[in-house]
Design a protein around this motif. Structure first.
Motif, PDB file in Angstrom:
ATOM      1  N   GLN A 162      35.357  27.487  56.119  1.00 40.16           N
ATOM      2  CA  GLN A 162      34.283  28.257  55.492  1.00 40.16           C
ATOM      3  C   GLN A 162      33.430  27.434  54.530  1.00 40.16           C
ATOM      4  O   GLN A 162      32.256  27.733  54.336  1.00 40.16           O
ATOM      5  N   TYR A 163      33.997  26.390  53.958  1.00 39.90           N
ATOM      6  CA  TYR A 163      33.222  25.575  53.015  1.00 39.90           C
ATOM      7  C   TYR A 163      32.032  24.906  53.689  1.00 39.90           C
ATOM      8  O   TYR A 163      31.072  24.522  53.021  1.00 39.90           O
ATOM      9  N   GLN A 164      32.060  24.753  55.016  1.00 39.15           N
ATOM     10  CA  GLN A 164      30.941  24.118  55.710  1.00 39.15           C
ATOM     11  C   GLN A 164      29.661  24.936  55.596  1.00 39.15           C
ATOM     12  O   GLN A 164      28.567  24.415  55.797  1.00 39.15           O
ATOM     13  N   TYR A 165      29.773  26.214  55.296  1.00 40.84           N
ATOM     14  CA  TYR A 165      28.616  27.099  55.202  1.00 40.84           C
ATOM     15  C   TYR A 165      28.017  27.128  53.798  1.00 40.84           C
ATOM     16  O   TYR A 165      27.122  27.902  53.528  1.00 40.84           O
ATOM     17  N   GLY A 166      28.490  26.271  52.948  1.00 37.83           N
ATOM     18  CA  GLY A 166      27.998  26.186  51.587  1.00 37.83           C
ATOM     19  C   GLY A 166      28.903  26.929  50.630  1.00 37.83           C
ATOM     20  O   GLY A 166      29.661  27.820  51.015  1.00 37.83           O
ATOM     21  N   TRP A 167      28.842  26.525  49.398  1.00 39.17           N
ATOM     22  CA  TRP A 167      29.663  27.107  48.352  1.00 39.17           C
ATOM     23  C   TRP A 167      28.979  26.761  47.049  1.00 39.17           C
ATOM     24  O   TRP A 167      28.059  25.952  47.019  1.00 39.17           O
ATOM     25  N   ASP A 168      29.448  27.330  45.970  1.00 34.97           N
ATOM     26  CA  ASP A 168      28.810  27.000  44.701  1.00 34.97           C
ATOM     27  C   ASP A 168      29.081  25.557  44.304  1.00 34.97           C
ATOM     28  O   ASP A 168      28.361  24.984  43.505  1.00 34.97           O
ATOM     29  N   TRP A 169      30.085  24.929  44.894  1.00 32.70           N
ATOM     30  CA  TRP A 169      30.454  23.559  44.545  1.00 32.70           C
ATOM     31  C   TRP A 169      30.117  22.550  45.632  1.00 32.70           C
ATOM     32  O   TRP A 169      30.369  21.366  45.472  1.00 32.70           O
ATOM     33  N   GLY A 170      29.574  22.998  46.766  1.00 29.04           N
ATOM     34  CA  GLY A 170      29.335  22.053  47.852  1.00 29.04           C
ATOM     35  C   GLY A 170      28.164  22.441  48.722  1.00 29.04           C
ATOM     36  O   GLY A 170      27.691  23.573  48.682  1.00 29.04           O
ATOM     37  N   VAL A 174      26.998  22.696  58.354  1.00 28.97           N
ATOM     38  CA  VAL A 174      27.747  23.306  59.450  1.00 28.97           C
ATOM     39  C   VAL A 174      27.873  22.257  60.544  1.00 28.97           C
ATOM     40  O   VAL A 174      26.944  21.994  61.293  1.00 28.97           O
ATOM     41  N   THR A 175      29.032  21.661  60.605  1.00 25.54           N
ATOM     42  CA  THR A 175      29.236  20.512  61.472  1.00 25.54           C
ATOM     43  C   THR A 175      30.088  20.867  62.684  1.00 25.54           C
ATOM     44  O   THR A 175      30.497  22.014  62.874  1.00 25.54           O
ATOM     45  N   CYS A 176      30.341  19.885  63.518  1.00 23.40           N
ATOM     46  CA  CYS A 176      31.213  20.050  64.681  1.00 23.40           C
ATOM     47  C   CYS A 176      31.751  18.676  65.061  1.00 23.40           C
ATOM     48  O   CYS A 176      31.270  17.664  64.574  1.00 23.40           O
ATOM     49  N   GLY A 177      32.743  18.683  65.932  1.00 26.37           N
ATOM     50  CA  GLY A 177      33.286  17.417  66.410  1.00 26.37           C
ATOM     51  C   GLY A 177      34.800  17.455  66.535  1.00 26.37           C
ATOM     52  O   GLY A 177      35.452  18.425  66.147  1.00 26.37           O
ATOM     53  N   PRO A 178      35.366  16.392  67.063  1.00 28.80           N
ATOM     54  CA  PRO A 178      36.824  16.269  67.174  1.00 28.80           C
ATOM     55  C   PRO A 178      37.391  15.825  65.831  1.00 28.80           C
ATOM     56  O   PRO A 178      37.530  14.643  65.564  1.00 28.80           O
ATOM     57  N   TRP A 179      37.696  16.777  64.979  1.00 30.60           N
ATOM     58  CA  TRP A 179      38.049  16.469  63.591  1.00 30.60           C
ATOM     59  C   TRP A 179      39.482  15.990  63.410  1.00 30.60           C
ATOM     60  O   TRP A 179      39.840  15.511  62.333  1.00 30.60           O
ATOM     61  N   ARG A 180      40.290  16.102  64.448  1.00 27.03           N
ATOM     62  CA  ARG A 180      41.650  15.553  64.425  1.00 27.03           C
ATOM     63  C   ARG A 180      41.842  14.727  65.689  1.00 27.03           C
ATOM     64  O   ARG A 180      40.995  14.709  66.567  1.00 27.03           O
TER      65      ARG A 180
END
Length: 187
Positions: A162-170, A174-180
């Protein structure tokens, strides 16, 4: 059991584009575009605003590899994707082997019948989570609350960080990819 990491030699491009760029796996498209000089640092100046187009596009990842004789001698082989962010179609040698829709779980596919000694091509098309969810919101009787979402209110409908959608601290990236990691296992 043979475990063969598939982490070196990846490339990325905008879906359907012609030019491939080196990609890091594990990783995500924002980092790959930044490394290729196609994206300014989103943490400097107005870089976050100028990076929003990335989340609106679909992205292709590709790896070409040879299967070692030891893998081909095994009766079973599977592709293990530890983390795909998020909506992804995985193909091996032009055959769809899995469809992913959840960033938080591994995805596994039987691939033994598709493996060749050389010239295997593994591709992953990541679909924009924003474009994937928006049509569902049009028909929704009500919308789920998401006060931190700076990307149009799509975050509660996606199994994604959920942090990818923005937050008060970040920032909103909204990204994508093979993250692992991704590997081939044979036995």
């Amino acid at each position: 059991m043979i475990s063969m990491p598939l982490t070196e030699g990846w490339h990325v491009r905008e879906a359907g584009g012609e030019r491939w760029h080196p990609a890091a796996v594990p990783g995500h498209v924002h980092l790959d575009l930044l490394q290729a000089g196609l994206l300014d640092d989103p943490f400097v100046g107005d870089g976050e605003a100028r990076a929003q187009w990335v989340g609106e596009r679909d992205w292709d990842y590709r790896l070409r590899f040879d299967a070692p004789p030891g893998v081909l001698a095994c009766g079973r082989a599977r592709l293990v994707c530890e983390g795909l962010d998020t909506y992804a179609t995985v193909r091996l040698n032009d055959h769809v082997v899995l469809e992913a829709d959840n960033m938080f779980r591994p995805w596994i596919a039987d691939v033994r019948p598709l493996l060749r000694p050389d010239g295997n091509e593994l591709t992953i098309r990541f679909r924009s989570p924003l474009k994937e969810v928006r049509p569902r919101l049009q028909d929704a009787a009500h919308r789920l609350p998401c006060p931190n979402d700076q990307a149009g209110g799509t975050s509660p409908y996606t199994r994604k960080a959920q942090y990818q959608y923005g937050w008060d601290w970040g920032p909103c990236l909204v990204t994508c990819g093979p993250w692992r990691g991704i590997r081939l296992e044979a036995w």
